[in-house]
Design a protein around this motif. Structure first.
Motif, short mmCIF file in Angstrom:
data_model
loop_
_atom_site.label_atom_id
_atom_site.label_comp_id
_atom_site.label_asym_id
_atom_site.label_seq_id
_atom_site.Cartn_x
_atom_site.Cartn_y
_atom_site.Cartn_z
N LEU A 149 19.53 5.84 -1.42
CA LEU A 149 19.00 6.03 -0.66
C LEU A 149 17.67 6.76 -0.65
O LEU A 149 16.75 6.02 -1.83
CB LEU A 149 18.98 7.99 -0.30
N GLY A 150 16.95 6.15 1.05
CA GLY A 150 15.17 5.89 1.09
C GLY A 150 15.29 7.69 1.67
O GLY A 150 15.41 7.60 2.85
N ARG A 151 13.66 8.63 1.80
CA ARG A 151 12.95 9.49 2.81
C ARG A 151 11.89 8.93 2.34
O ARG A 151 11.25 8.70 1.45
CB ARG A 151 13.86 10.63 1.79
N SER A 206 5.21 9.46 1.30
CA SER A 206 5.80 8.65 0.63
C SER A 206 7.07 8.37 0.86
O SER A 206 7.47 9.24 1.54
CB SER A 206 4.92 9.53 -1.45
N ILE A 207 7.34 7.50 0.32
CA ILE A 207 8.58 7.45 0.04
C ILE A 207 9.19 7.36 -0.71
O ILE A 207 8.89 7.38 -2.29
CB ILE A 207 9.05 5.57 0.29
N ILE A 208 10.65 8.09 -1.21
CA ILE A 208 11.53 8.85 -1.93
C ILE A 208 12.58 7.92 -2.33
O ILE A 208 13.30 7.48 -0.84
CB ILE A 208 11.65 10.34 -2.05
N LEU A 209 13.05 7.42 -3.46
CA LEU A 209 14.15 6.45 -3.32
C LEU A 209 14.80 7.46 -4.40
O LEU A 209 14.20 8.47 -5.24
CB LEU A 209 13.89 5.38 -3.77
N MET A 210 15.99 7.95 -4.01
CA MET A 210 17.00 8.17 -4.73
C MET A 210 18.01 7.33 -4.62
O MET A 210 18.88 6.56 -4.22
CB MET A 210 17.23 9.30 -4.58
N ARG A 258 0.90 -0.84 0.22
CA ARG A 258 0.08 -0.14 0.13
C ARG A 258 0.79 1.89 -0.64
O ARG A 258 0.07 2.26 -0.05
CB ARG A 258 -0.62 -0.09 1.34
N GLN A 259 1.89 1.85 -0.16
CA GLN A 259 3.49 1.97 0.01
C GLN A 259 3.38 2.73 -0.84
O GLN A 259 3.62 2.56 -2.14
CB GLN A 259 4.63 1.64 0.77
N HIS A 260 3.37 4.01 -1.27
CA HIS A 260 3.73 4.57 -2.70
C HIS A 260 4.79 5.47 -2.49
O HIS A 260 5.89 5.84 -1.63
CB HIS A 260 2.77 6.58 -2.19
#
Ligand code: HEM
Length: 434
Positions: free
Chosen positions: A312-314, A331-335, A25-27
Motif C-alpha cells: 500500500l502507498g500513501r 514523501s511516499i510511504i510504503l507498507m 527524486r522521490q523520497h
C-alpha cells in the motif's frame, strides 16, 4: 526495480522497521512495524492521501471509492459501506456457487488448464451478476471481456514506461481500451436507467448491488442519493476492485493445496463432513461458512503467503513523526503486506504454509497490522466481507469435486503489478473426486 518484492525484503532485512530510499527524486519510506502502519491507516489517516497510479486509474474509475479523496470519499464511503454488510450480501452466496458449478460443468477429468484464467473468468462473472442483477445474460460475456481489457490496460500502464503507451493513441491496445471502456460505460448507464425505471414503477424484484447502491442515502448525515455519474463511477470501481484480487487469492490457494497434500486431504475431509456424504450434489451455502473452519484457515494462510494486494502507498501531506524520525511532507510511504506477512517476529517459520497457525489465541495476540491483506481504516477494503464469502464458497464448491495437481513442467513466479499475479499463469491438472 526488476524484482520489487525481493528489493523490499532485502531493504527490510538490512535496515529494519523504517527504511528510506529514493526513486528518482522521490523520497520513499518503507515501514515494517504494525504500530507505525496502524498510525498511518487509522489514527493519523487524515495526514495522507493515496498516491500510486491514481491519476491513471481516475480515467476509468472517475471519482469512485478507490480513486476519490478527502470529504468526498468519506461521504461516498458512508453511503456504500452498509451495502456490503455481511447480512446484506448473503444473497450473493448463491450467485457465487452457481457460477462455480457452471464452470465445473465445463471441466474434464484428467485435463490440464490454467486455473488463474478460470478464476479470473468466474470471479468477473460473479461480480457483474452481483452488481447488475440477473437479467443480463446476453451482455454478461461482453462485460467480462471488457473488464479484462480494462484490467490488462491498467496493469500495462503501471509497468515501467507504461505511461508512454497512452501517448500513442493509434496503438491497438489504446483503441481496444477505449472501446471496452465505452462498452462498459454504456452497459452500466443502461442498467442504471433500467433500475431507476423499475423503481419508479414499483418493481423491486431484484436485490442486486446496483439496486442497493441506488437506494443508498444517509438522512442522518444529510447525504442524499447518488447521481447517475456517481453510480456509474462506483459500479466501475466495484467491478475492477472486486474480482482480480479474489481470483489471485484463489489461484495461489489451489497452488498451495497442490503442494501440501495433507492440508488438501483435511480440507476435503471437512467438506465431506460439513456437506455430508449422502447428496454429492449438495452445494455449499452461506449458512455452511461458520462450519468451514479449516477452509477459512487455508484461505487466510494463503493470503498471508501471497497477499493479493502486496503493498500500500500513501503520500504525506505534512511532516510526520514516526518514532524518532520525521518523514517530510511529500514523501511516499510504503507498507507492504508481503514483507510484513513474512516477518518471523509475528509468524514462526514464515515461509511455511501452515493453516493451523490461525488459532483463536494467535488471532487475538497478533498486532492488528501484522496481517492486513485488506488494508484497514477508512480506506480499507469495503468488499472484505464479500471476498471472504466468495473465497470460502468457491473453495468449498470446487474442492468438493476436484483435486488439482500443479503441472511440474510449468514455472511458477510472482508478478507484482497492482495485485500479486502468478507470472506464468497456473497450469493445473484436474482429477475428479466425486
Ligand atoms: C481477496 C480479495 C481482496 C483483497 C485482498 C482486497 C484488498 C484491498 C485493499 C488492500 C484495499 C485498500 C487499498 C488501500 O488502502 O490503498 C482495498 C480497497 C478496496 N476494495 Fe478490496 N480487496 C479484495 C476484494 C474486494 C472485493 C470483492 C470488492 C468489491 C466487491 C473490493 C472493493 C474494494 C474497494 C471499493 C476498495 C476501496 C475502498 C476505499 O478506498 O474506500 N475489494 N481492497
Amino acid at each position: 526495480m526488476n524484482d520489487p518484492i525481493k528489493t523490499l525484503m532485502d531493504i527490510t532485512h538490512t535496515y529494519g522497521d523504517i527504511c528510506h530510499f529514493k526513486f528518482g527524486r522521490q523520497h520513499i519510506y518503507l515501514l515494517n512495524n504494525p504500530d507505525y502502519i496502524e498510525g498511518i491507516l487509522i489514527q493519523d489517516h487524515k495526514n495522507f492521501i493515496k498516491s500510486r497510479g491514481l491519476q491513471i486509474s481516475k480515467r476509468l474509475l472517475g471519482e469512485g471509492l478507490v480513486t476519490s479523496e478527502g470529504e468526498y470519499h468519506d461521504r461516498q464511503r458512508r453511503l456504500i459501506q452498509p451495502t456490503f454488510h455481511p447480512n446484506r450480501i448473503k444473497a450473493y452466496g448463491d450467485i457465487m456457487t452457481s457460477h462455480a458449478v457452471r464452470m465445473q460443468e465445463r471441466w474434464k477429468d484428467g485435463s490440464t488448464l490454467d486455473i488463474h484464467k478460470e478464476m479470473m473468468h468466474v470471479t468477473s462473472e460473479i461480480i457483474s451478476k452481483a452488481v447488475l442483477g440477473s437479467d443480463i445474460k446476453a451482455e454478461e460475456d461482453e462485460v467480462g471481456v471488457a473488464l479484462q481489457t480494462c484490467m490488462e490496460y491498467f496493469n500495462r500502464l503501471q509497468m515501467p514506461f507504461g505511461e508512454l503507451i497512452e501517448k500513442i493513441p493509434i496503438l491497438p491496445i489504446n483503441k481496444g481500451y477505449q472501446s471496452a471502456k465505452k462498452k462498459l460505460d454504456s452497459i452500466v448507464y443502461s442498467m442504471i436507467k433500467e433500475h431507476r425505471d423499475n423503481e419508479s414503477k414499483g418493481v423491486y424484484h431484484k436485490e442486486d448491488l446496483l439496486y442497493t447502491l441506488l437506494q443508498a442515502q444517509d438522512t442522518e448525515a444529510g447525504i442524499g442519493r447518488m447521481t447517475d455519474l456517481q453510480l456509474k463511477d462506483e459500479v466501475m470501481t466495484i467491478f475492477l476492485a472486486g474480482h482480480e484480487t479474489t481470483s489471485n487469492a484463489l489461484t495461489w490457494t489451489f497452488y498451495l493445496l497442490s503442494q501440501h497434500p495433507t492440508a488438501d486431504d483435511r480440507l476435503y475431509a471437512e467438506l465431506s463432513s460439513v456437506l455430508g456424504d449422502k447428496d454429492v450434489k449438495r452445494i455449499p451455502t452461506v449458512d455452511d461458512i461458520p462450519k468451514l473452519e479449516y477452509t477459512e484457515k487455508v484461505f487466510r494462510e494463503s493470503m498471508r503467503l501471497y497477499p493479493p494486494a502486496w503493498t500500500l502507498g500513501r503520500k504525506a501531506n505534512n511532516d510526520y513523526k514516526v518514532d524518532k524520525y520525521v518523514i517530510p511532507a511529500g514523501s511516499i510511504i510504503l507498507m507492504s503486506q508481503y514483507v510484513m506477512h513474512h516477518d518471523s517476529r509475528y509468524f514462526s517459520n514464515p515461509d511455511v504454509f501452515y493453516p493451523d497457525r490461525w488459532t483463536k489465541e494467535a488471532r487475538l495476540h497478533l498486532p492488528r497490522f501484522s496481517y492486513f491483506p485488506f488494508g484497514g481504516g477508512i480506506r480499507g477494503c469495503v468488499g472484505e466481507p464479500f471476498a471472504w464469502m466468495e473465497g470460502i464458497l468457491l473453495l468449498a464448491t470446487i474442492c468438493r469435486h476436484w483435486k488439482t495437481y500443479h503441472d511440474k513442467d510449468h514455472k511458477v513466479g510472482l508478478k507484482p503489478l497492482i495485485t500479486l499475479r502468478p507470472k506464468y499463469g497456473m497450469r493445473m491438472k484436474l482429477e475428479r473426486r466425486i
